[in-house]
Design a protein around this motif. Sequence first.
Motif, short mmCIF file in Angstrom:
data_model
loop_
_atom_site.label_atom_id
_atom_site.label_comp_id
_atom_site.label_asym_id
_atom_site.label_seq_id
_atom_site.Cartn_x
_atom_site.Cartn_y
_atom_site.Cartn_z
N VAL A 1 -12.38 -14.70 -16.24
CA VAL A 1 -11.73 -13.53 -16.58
C VAL A 1 -11.98 -12.72 -15.38
N VAL A 2 -12.93 -12.54 -14.70
CA VAL A 2 -12.97 -11.71 -13.54
C VAL A 2 -11.87 -11.73 -12.44
N SER A 3 -11.69 -13.01 -12.28
CA SER A 3 -10.78 -13.53 -11.13
C SER A 3 -9.44 -12.96 -11.82
N ILE A 4 -9.25 -12.92 -12.99
CA ILE A 4 -7.81 -12.57 -13.61
C ILE A 4 -7.82 -10.95 -13.26
N ILE A 5 -9.00 -10.24 -13.91
CA ILE A 5 -9.30 -8.97 -13.55
C ILE A 5 -8.84 -8.36 -12.27
N VAL A 6 -9.70 -9.01 -11.52
CA VAL A 6 -9.46 -8.78 -10.00
C VAL A 6 -8.14 -8.84 -9.38
N PHE A 7 -7.31 -9.58 -9.98
CA PHE A 7 -6.02 -10.07 -9.40
C PHE A 7 -5.31 -9.09 -10.10
N MET A 8 -5.35 -8.69 -11.28
CA MET A 8 -4.62 -7.83 -12.09
C MET A 8 -4.77 -6.44 -11.49
N PHE A 9 -6.21 -6.11 -11.20
CA PHE A 9 -6.53 -4.83 -10.56
C PHE A 9 -5.82 -4.71 -9.10
N ILE A 10 -5.81 -5.56 -8.18
CA ILE A 10 -5.30 -5.21 -7.01
C ILE A 10 -3.61 -5.17 -6.88
N HIS A 11 -3.21 -5.82 -8.02
CA HIS A 11 -1.71 -5.67 -8.16
C HIS A 11 -1.29 -4.66 -8.86
N LEU A 12 -2.18 -4.04 -9.69
CA LEU A 12 -2.01 -2.73 -10.51
C LEU A 12 -1.93 -1.61 -9.73
N ILE A 13 -2.84 -1.63 -8.56
CA ILE A 13 -2.94 -0.62 -7.89
C ILE A 13 -1.33 -0.02 -7.23
N PRO A 14 -0.84 1.00 -7.32
CA PRO A 14 0.11 1.40 -6.89
C PRO A 14 0.06 1.17 -5.27
N GLY A 15 1.13 0.97 -4.40
CA GLY A 15 0.95 0.90 -3.13
C GLY A 15 1.66 -0.49 -2.57
N ASP A 16 2.37 -0.46 -1.75
CA ASP A 16 2.86 -1.88 -1.22
C ASP A 16 2.54 -2.02 0.06
N PRO A 17 1.64 -3.38 -0.15
CA PRO A 17 0.64 -3.51 1.18
C PRO A 17 1.68 -3.89 2.46
N ALA A 18 2.73 -4.42 2.08
CA ALA A 18 3.54 -4.72 3.17
C ALA A 18 3.95 -3.44 4.04
N ARG A 19 4.18 -2.38 3.34
CA ARG A 19 4.68 -1.23 3.90
C ARG A 19 3.54 -0.66 4.61
N ILE A 20 2.38 -0.83 4.15
CA ILE A 20 1.27 0.02 4.56
C ILE A 20 0.78 -0.69 6.09
N VAL A 21 0.86 -2.24 5.77
CA VAL A 21 0.53 -3.07 7.04
C VAL A 21 1.75 -2.90 8.03
N ALA A 22 2.68 -2.56 7.95
CA ALA A 22 3.74 -2.35 8.63
C ALA A 22 3.80 -1.18 9.47
N GLY A 23 3.11 -0.28 8.66
CA GLY A 23 2.85 1.18 9.45
C GLY A 23 4.16 2.07 8.81
N GLN A 24 3.87 3.13 9.20
CA GLN A 24 4.75 4.41 8.84
C GLN A 24 6.27 4.07 9.42
N LYS A 25 5.98 3.55 10.65
CA LYS A 25 7.21 3.58 11.62
C LYS A 25 7.99 2.23 11.20
N ALA A 26 7.64 1.51 10.66
CA ALA A 26 8.01 -0.02 10.42
C ALA A 26 9.50 0.19 9.89
N THR A 27 10.35 -0.64 10.18
CA THR A 27 11.91 -0.78 9.38
C THR A 27 11.69 -1.58 8.38
#
Lengths: 329, 287, 306, 322, 507
Positions: free
Chosen positions: C18-44
């Motif tokens: 259950v914890v793993s599901i919650i953890v998984f849901m948790f991180i996907h529920l947080i708004p914010g696109d990791p790809a964009r954050i990783v790539a940085g502000q200036k990414a295309t």
Amino acid sequence: MTDKLLDVKNLKTEFHTDKGNLTAVNDVSFYVNNEEIVGLVGESGSGKSVTSLSLLRLLPENGEISEGEILLEGRNLREMNKKEIRSIRGSDIAIIFQDPMSSLNPVLRVGEQLMECTKLHLKYTNDQARKHAIDMIKRVGIPVPEDIMNRYPHQLSGGMSQRIMIAMAMSCNPKLLIADEPTTALDVTIQAQVMELMLELKEKNKIGVLLITHDLGVVAEMCDRVMVMYCGRIVEMADVNSLFKNPLHPYTKGLIASVPKIGRNSDVLPYISGRVPDLSQLPTGCKFAPRCSLAIDKCHIEEPKLIYVGENRQCRCHLVNERGENHEQ
Amino acid sequence: MKEIQYEDFKIESPFREFSRKFLKKKSAVISLAFLVFLLILVVFQPTPYDISAIDYDNILCEPNSDHLFGTDEYGRDVLSRIITGTRISLSVAIIAVTIGAIIGSILGIIAGYYGGLLESLIMRSCDVLFSFPGLLLAIGIVAIIGPGLTNVVIAISIYGIPTFTRIIRSSTLSIKELLYIEASKSIGVSDMRLLFKHIFPGTLPSLIVSYTMRMGTAIISAASLSFLGFGASPKNPDWGAMLSTGRDYIGVAPHMLFYPGLMIFLTVLAFNLLGDGLRDTLDPKLD
Amino acid sequence: MKQYVLKRLLNIIPIMLVVSIIVFMFIHLIPGDPARIVAGQKATLEEIEIMREKLGLNDPYIVQYKNFMVGVFSGNWGTSIKSNLPVWNVIVPRIKPTLILAIFSIIWSVVAGISMGVISAIKRGKLIDYIVMVGATSGISVPLFWLGLMLMQIFSVKLGWFPTTGVDSFSSYVLPSITLGAGITAMIARYTRSSMIEILKENYIRTSRAKGLHEFMVINKHALRNSLVDVITIVGLQFGFLLAGSVLVETVFAIPGLGRLLIDSILFRDYTVVQTVLLIFTFQFIIINLIVDVLYGIANPKIRYE
Amino acid sequence: MSNNLVELKDVRKTFLASKTLFRSNKYVHALNGVSLEIKNGETLSIVGESGCGKSTLGRVINKLLDVDSGEVWFEDKNITNYATSQIRPFRNKMQMVFQDPYGSLNPRMKIKDIVAEPLLVHTDMSKKDRYNTVIELLETVGLNERHAQGYAHEFSGGQRQRIGIARALSVNPKLIIADEPVSALDVSIQAQVINIFKRLQRDFNLTYLFISHDLSVVEIISDRIGVMYLGYLVEITTKEELYKNPKHPYTQALLSAVPIADPSHKRNRIILKGDIPSPIDMPIGCPFNTRCMYAMEQCFKTMPQLVEVGSDHKVACHLNLS
Amino acid sequence: NDTKQEETAANVEPNQENTEGKSEDVNMTIAVNAEIISLDPHNLSDTLSGSAADTMYESLYDYKLDMSLEPVLATGYSVSEDGLEYTFNIREGVTFHDGTELNAEAVKYNFDRVMDEEKNLRRRRNFLYVNSTEVIDEYTILIKLDSPFAPMINRIASLSVISPTALEEYGDQGILTNPVGTGPYTFEEWTPGDKMVVRANPNYWKEGPKIDTLTFKPVTENGARIAMLQTGEADYIYPMPTEQVKTVESDENIKVIEGPSTIARFTFLNMTKDIFSDVKVRQAINHAINKEAYAKVVKSGYAVPLTSHVPTTIEYQSPQPEYEYNVEKAKELMKEAGYPDGFATHIWAPNDTENMKGMQFISQQLAEIGIDVEVIPMEEGTLSDSIYSPQTPEESEVNMWYVSWSAFDIDGATTRLFHSSNIPPTSPNVSYYMSDEADKLMDAGATEVDPVKRAEIYAELQEVIWNDAPWIFLGSDVLLSAKRATTEGIFVDPSGGIIATEASTTK
Ligand SMILES: Nc1ncnc2c1ncn2[C@@H]1O[C@H](COP(=O)(O)OP(=O)(O)OP(=O)(O)O)[C@@H](O)[C@H]1O
Ligand SMILES: Nc1ncnc2c1ncn2[C@@H]1O[C@H](COP(=O)(O)OP(=O)(O)OP(=O)(O)O)[C@@H](O)[C@H]1O
Ligand SMILES: [Mg+2]
Ligand SMILES: [Mg+2]
């Protein structure tokens, strides 16, 4: 006088509470001789346990012995320093309590608790203490003592725990054993066993016993002499036969009458009306007067003194005194 | 068999008895007085200055006779902001703890009373919530739903639920075993009446005590969330946010860090001491 | 006892699931696109799209969860989105500082807390009891980070006794562990006190006094042992507090520990690290609770011999 | 309609003692096939030592506990499998009085509310009527209107027990199950409460199941007495017969163990060896075989049945069969 | 085999030094405000990691403190007429830390790595216009572009060169924790999340640091970072929190260093929203903000007003007439635009204290002209989602976004923010600024190779943007760092990069 093992004179014990100072034990004097079982009876709250705790100065923090002497073979326990009184506890005077189950430390093995006493007072080594402990367990009639030594208290039945408590109390050969309701928590068949054991030990070790109980049956079967306590005062003292045959104090009378007796019960049991007064609201005069059917005016005004009314017999009642059975001694 | 002792004959209502005992606990009484004082601040808001009045000429003033607690980076009066902050911080704590307590108590009473599958379900969920240690749960929740006062309240109340559930459950369990509950059952009292008339009042002492204690925890949690950047907006001057801003001025304007911190400390201390006093008076065994 | 441990261990499985599901849901529920954050502000946009594909973020959630769980069980915890290092390499160096901090804090809190509690209980109602208890209550009433900053100002900056930050030497841990332990000490002290007070009322304490034992022995052998049985549980519960507190303390004292890593990773949406750290945290918490329960059983013969 | 108010037929009840993962669970055998009947208007006493299942028996009759097997009949209805809602109307016909007068009254309620609670549940009396009834009841047990406003902790043990009795009486029950109602009281007060019990039985035509561990108390109030040991009913007979002619060795030992408050009374006490075995690991055969001085081979093999050995006298002992 | 031997020698050497004379080592520590995320210079996007990597890596050209280019691993370059071919002369006699020779082959290897689409390294975006690279001879390399792109030289030149031997050996991931470059320092240790230590390179090709080791230590808590400087645990801290300059001003052991930056602070005004569609409104807003006060309040005085949409540190910057602080004029403009009583709007930014301060400031200032600005702080991830998830301008909910931008060159500081092809979700043209004129100028500027013509184009562009006022032009940061008085040779360049090539200390 010298044969008195324990001689208590005018003991007064008070508790400091938020309702003021309560006198739980007042003007209590008695003695216990060697090889004698003295009974202390009274209703719940009459001050029996406080008396016993006072003797060994084991009162809770808010309690204080304010008056009196406690003489053990002539030495006054009340004046001893902490170290001296500790050396008396467990060695000269041993005490066992009402609830054996809760009187043993739940996280220590029975053996260790048994050995503690001899190691402390008789300076036994571990081995000596162990052997002695095993011996004691055998003497209180428990088979396979080695096994019991390694058990924890919760693995013992009530009867067994009480026997362990007795073994513990007896292990340093005390001169005086104080037993505070030793059988009250036990079933009758077990109670019979424990009573038998105590009588036997008294005979063998020639000790004095102060037996505290509220059960007149137990008193009748065990004791040589009896004191009746009411509201922290001893109201009557007599040898056991006289007491039951000829109780003098109205309270004693009422008490004995209200005990149901197999085969002799009438349809309606006599009883004492009212209730034991609260310590913070004790009546003036005789403390029993409000419940006493014979009370006269004087009883409500003046508190009677405990006086000798015969050979070895004391009573605290105006009526008895007035009947002229007054034997100054 | 227990030793029986006769008790006081004086007729004393439970409330009188309670207040007689409580008034003897000095630290608790002082704490209560302090909290009442805070409540007065909350109600009357005696702020010497407008809390958003900006005064660029008096930025970061040390405490002086004009500004008893000094001014902040906008020249706003710290004392006034702390007074206003009292309302925000206390409401956050009260609302959050109340929500947590209500939900937690209901769950706890149900779990404790009915037992069985329902209990397993409730208690396992609590285990799961509990297995996200302390503040992390609140952080997680705020991370999901975003920062802001309302969300901080939600997070703290969710994070309080399992605590209350456990306390109330264990309290219910022990009360359930009491003879007077069995007595009522034997009379034929319905479950609902039993729960609300007999069991719930019995859990009240532990509920009141843990409620008081949780107030302190809630205030600290809210401040910690602010500190980590998950808190409320600084426009609302709650203590945590003030503290969080203040730390950037630690060397320059220590009063910005000191006073909100002191306020949090005193308030939480008061709640805890009050809780202690209540516990000693009501004497439930807390686990 | 063995039975019990086994049962508890089995119990962990569903909770962790259950914890793993919650953890998984948790991180996907947080708004914010990791790809964009990783790539940085200036990414295309294209870069971000490639990144998203690479991180598997375009897969359905079920697939992502499956991959996550498969990874957990096969020991392949993935690569940190943020630093591109294997998650394991990111996490392992972070464990030691947190662990040392936790252990230091727990040790001194237990020692100090129990002593304070015992002294307080023995001197109940006296001035010393009052001082100790108000002191202890202060410990749980003070915001950790505030305490940390204050201690740093006084002992590092003003007096220069300890380093301000870091993990380079033993002395670096002094202030952080004091900060972190303050609350726990307080909890333990308060709990020890009330437990001792209860226990000192017990009949067996009276028995041990009646044996003529020295008060010191009565307290240490008879009373303390019993209250330790209770205190174990509270120490266990404190671990949750410890983990959460470490987040704050690590921030203040710049300790590169797990707590700080978690916060940074959440802020950066470093999913792989967040989920692993969260799983570690909860797992550790559950295990510690289990250990505590077992210890409790060992310390308490009533349970040991069931 | 038979003369029996209550009838138990081979009632068994176990409690889960400890759950184990792989081995079979351990159970406390609290009632092992108890059969008995309580006749209308009589007082049946149950005696036995602690843990022998006396309270369980009371609870089973009151349906506070469900039986594992066997049947419970009340007023010629088999109520064994009644659901909670079905049993509720029966509850006003049987009320309980408990051993611990301190625990059985809700400390947060006023006495008048405690006594009125059964009325509230079972009748639709107005508030005023309820109050009047309560005062009447309190007067019946020797208390007055002033007491109605108090809280339980303000009363002495005997007073509380009388409050408990008043509560039980409030709905005019037929049966009162009194679970050790005087054990916790001092002798001087004990007598008071027993007398009230006796008076009420006459006045209200009550039937009692009177549970006690004290044979001397039981004698005053009982018509018939059952002796229990380790969840078994080992002997049941009339009061006179039991004291005069106890058949079961355990009953004999029990009788002889009761201390008599008369120092001149000398007698041969039977001192039983050992302790009562644990109801979890029950001995095979007769449950008393571990302590019985007459135990024979057979006693270690089979459990003797409860059989009629005289008029209204049943015993479960191999000795009495042979 | 040769290289292998040297490699082991290089590895052993520092260890020996370590054991021999640990106490004699001169160590310096730089405390920074964030973690070093990566040491792979081709795959990092944050300035700090760049600074850390730059202690070990060098590129063909590098920025000097005044943002002009200076040759490093190259000795010179030439551009073809059409601007499509760049030829670089590689410096001779430079070796990597592992002993590998630096030559054209090695440089090409690096170009190939960074341009690899598969790998999608973060620096790839700088080389999108590069078509191919070609080794002309041992020390000459030719780089061909698809189309002329004026800022290319800056980008090509900034490619850090990694030892190809090391890349082969450690792989793309391994290189992260085993950096091997040509720089003034060699790698010593790095604990992700904690400090990174580098050691002076004894074989450096020019004069290098005069210390033994240099440590980068992340200390996020501002107070703690300053405390470290005060106690001497750190020799240099960057950034120095502007709020706390007073704390250390009186301390004679500490020097605060100010420097210009390439950072522009501004607020996007979403021009697709009715309220901001009128240029008068946007200009009114710019007039309503007191930039001096902004610098004083939000940046504790450490900011200078923007005179164009790019800071003065950027090449081709051309100053524009200031929007003077004039509430009356602003109100007038608002009236003309049809908003005499103002309107309500909201502003977004991350929820850290500094951004919140900025938002509050704007909100307070605009209140003067009747604009009611609701401050909405958001957690970074949420903010980024809210800005980039809308696929069309209509869906966008952003009104104002308080933000900063930093770039090396004017193209980087312009196109992504103003070109009509760069509106979200593509890029952060959050003003949704769509001006044909500006687009044309941006395209022209990017392809014009002639510096003079470029300057003209960009001057015009800056004027257009300035007058259109798609932003609130707030200011440009003054970078603050602080050092112990004993510290020498550590600098912060306008882009916030730390340069420690010549670090030395007298402590
Ligand atoms: N620590 C205390 N503080 C205040 N009052 C106390 C304290 N201990 C005992 N008392 C009071 O002293 C009186 C005598 O108590 P004690 O325990 O001696 O009675 P007892 O005769 O032993 O009764 P029981 O049969 O119930 O054991 C009681 O009224 C009790 O309330
Ligand atoms: N709810 C329960 N769960 C588990 N065991 C129980 C439960 N209730 C009773 N028991 C056990 O069943 C046995 C019989 O209990 P019961 O209460 O009926 O005995 P009793 O004769 O009333 O004893 P006492 O004289 O002590 O009241 C005991 O061993 C008791 O421990
Ligand atoms: Mg007593
Ligand atoms: Mg019972």
